[in-house]
Design a protein around this motif. Structure first.
Motif, PDB file in Angstrom:
ATOM      1  N   LYS A   5       0.144   5.566  -2.690  1.00 38.32           N
ATOM      2  CA  LYS A   5      -1.056   6.188  -2.128  1.00 38.32           C
ATOM      3  C   LYS A   5      -2.177   6.332  -3.157  1.00 38.32           C
ATOM      4  O   LYS A   5      -3.346   6.231  -2.815  1.00 38.32           O
ATOM      5  CB  LYS A   5      -0.709   7.560  -1.550  1.00 38.32           C
ATOM      6  N   ARG A  43      -4.307   3.122  -3.297  1.00 39.63           N
ATOM      7  CA  ARG A  43      -4.878   2.574  -2.066  1.00 39.63           C
ATOM      8  C   ARG A  43      -6.398   2.412  -2.134  1.00 39.63           C
ATOM      9  O   ARG A  43      -6.926   1.376  -1.746  1.00 39.63           O
ATOM     10  CB  ARG A  43      -4.493   3.444  -0.865  1.00 39.63           C
ATOM     11  N   MET A  66       0.818  -1.211   0.000  1.00 38.38           N
ATOM     12  CA  MET A  66       0.000   0.000   0.000  1.00 38.38           C
ATOM     13  C   MET A  66       0.857   1.269   0.000  1.00 38.38           C
ATOM     14  O   MET A  66       0.391   2.337   0.389  1.00 38.38           O
ATOM     15  CB  MET A  66      -0.930   0.015   1.213  1.00 38.38           C
TER      16      MET A  66
END
Length: 313
Positions: A225, A228, A222
């Motif tokens: 960003k 995500r 993850m």
């Protein structure tokens, strides 16, 4: 007791992934080790495994009514991701394909088989899913990924791409042998030929898992960003939405009850298959997205399966 055994299966998988990570961290095999494992699994061990499993499986077990639930729940879940992508994520064809696979592609080998054995009591329940994914979903997805990598596509090329898929060739070969066995009453492959095929196929799962573990070295899950929200979306779709859709189809449309209903829902809650990462790595597209989707859904899947067992078993 069955649930405990299934959870032990997840521990086994985690240990193999961890071994791959340690191997990369110690630089055993050099910088190309992960690529070599991925390619060898894609072209050799996976097809051998599919042939070995399906050739020994009675044809009646490979194709049964549960495949209706598996197919339509997968298609509906994949369509939901494509809708979400169009509305919110706006990914290109390659990443969208990886996201769709992460949403609908079940880990039917290295997690599905132990769960079908220890929780459901019947390992053959995953056979229809194996066939469906290899004969339908994988060829379509690989054709799109091939287009994303080369920028070219045609009907002739798509058909050739389908016929050149090692997994599909291994699966169809296994089904053909199963049909011959059903017609003749005996298994036509001599033991001295089947045994090396089976032995090579047994290397598929650890190879894929170790390559997956190697991919984790030097990166953090993850860490991207921007992806995500999409990773969270595919995890929810795979681990929550797909089993819910499977329940609705199995209960209200197919009118399944008892063990059959339970099996359909549990299998739909399997995490995304490591093959999704294998496919992405094969074409070097969407690998981070594939890795994160597989990893997060694998972490969350045991809790979902435990909840399903508590509610339906």
């Amino acid at each position: 007791m069955g649930l405990l055994s299934a959870m032990q299966g997840f521990v086994v998988i985690a240990i193999i992934i961890g071994t791959g990570y340690a191997t990369a961290r110690l630089n055993i095999g050099g910088p190309s080790a992960q690529m070599v494992l991925n390619r060898y699994a894609f072209f050799v061990t996976n097809p051998f495994l599919m042939f070995a499993i399906l050739s020994k499986e009675p044809i009646a077990n490979i194709f049964n009514q549960s495949i209706v639930v598996a197919f339509f729940s997968a298609v509906a879940t994949g369509a939901l991701f494509l809708l979400l992508n169009r509305l919110f994520f706006h990914m290109g064809p390659a990443d969208a394909t990886v996201g769709t696979l992460n949403s609908l592609y079940l880990n039917s080998n290295n997690i599905g088989l132990p769960i079908a054995t220890y929780i459901l009591g019947n390992p053959t329940l995953v056979a229809p899913i194996l066939v469906m994914q290899q004969a339908i979903f994988a060829p379509i997805a690989l054709t799109v990924l091939d287009y994303a990598a080369t920028g070219k596509i045609s009907f002739k090329r798509a058909l050739g791409q389908l016929l050149r898929q090692p997994l599909l060739i291994g699966s169809l070969g296994g089904i053909l042998v199963s049909v011959i066995s059903a017609r003749t009453g005996f298994y036509p492959i001599p033991k001295f030929i089947y045994d090396p095929i089976y032995m090579i196929g047994q290397a598929a799962v650890p190879m894929i898992l170790m390559a997956f573990g190697m991919s984790l070295h030097g990166t953090r899950p993850m860490e991207n960003k921007s992806s995500r929200p999409a990773v969270i979306a595919v995890t929810v779709l795979k681990n929550v939405v797909m089993p819910l859709i499977a329940f609705l189809i199995a209960f209200f449309i197919m009118e399944f009850r008892g063990k059959v209903l339970y099996a359909c829902v549990v299998l739909a809650a399997l995490p995304a298959g490591q093959n999704v990462y294998n496919f992405a790595a094969r074409y070097n597209v969407g690998t981070t997205f594939a890795r994160d989707g597989v990893l997060i859904s694998t972490i969350t899947s045991p809790s979902v399966i435990a909840l399903i067992a508590a509610l339906l078993d």
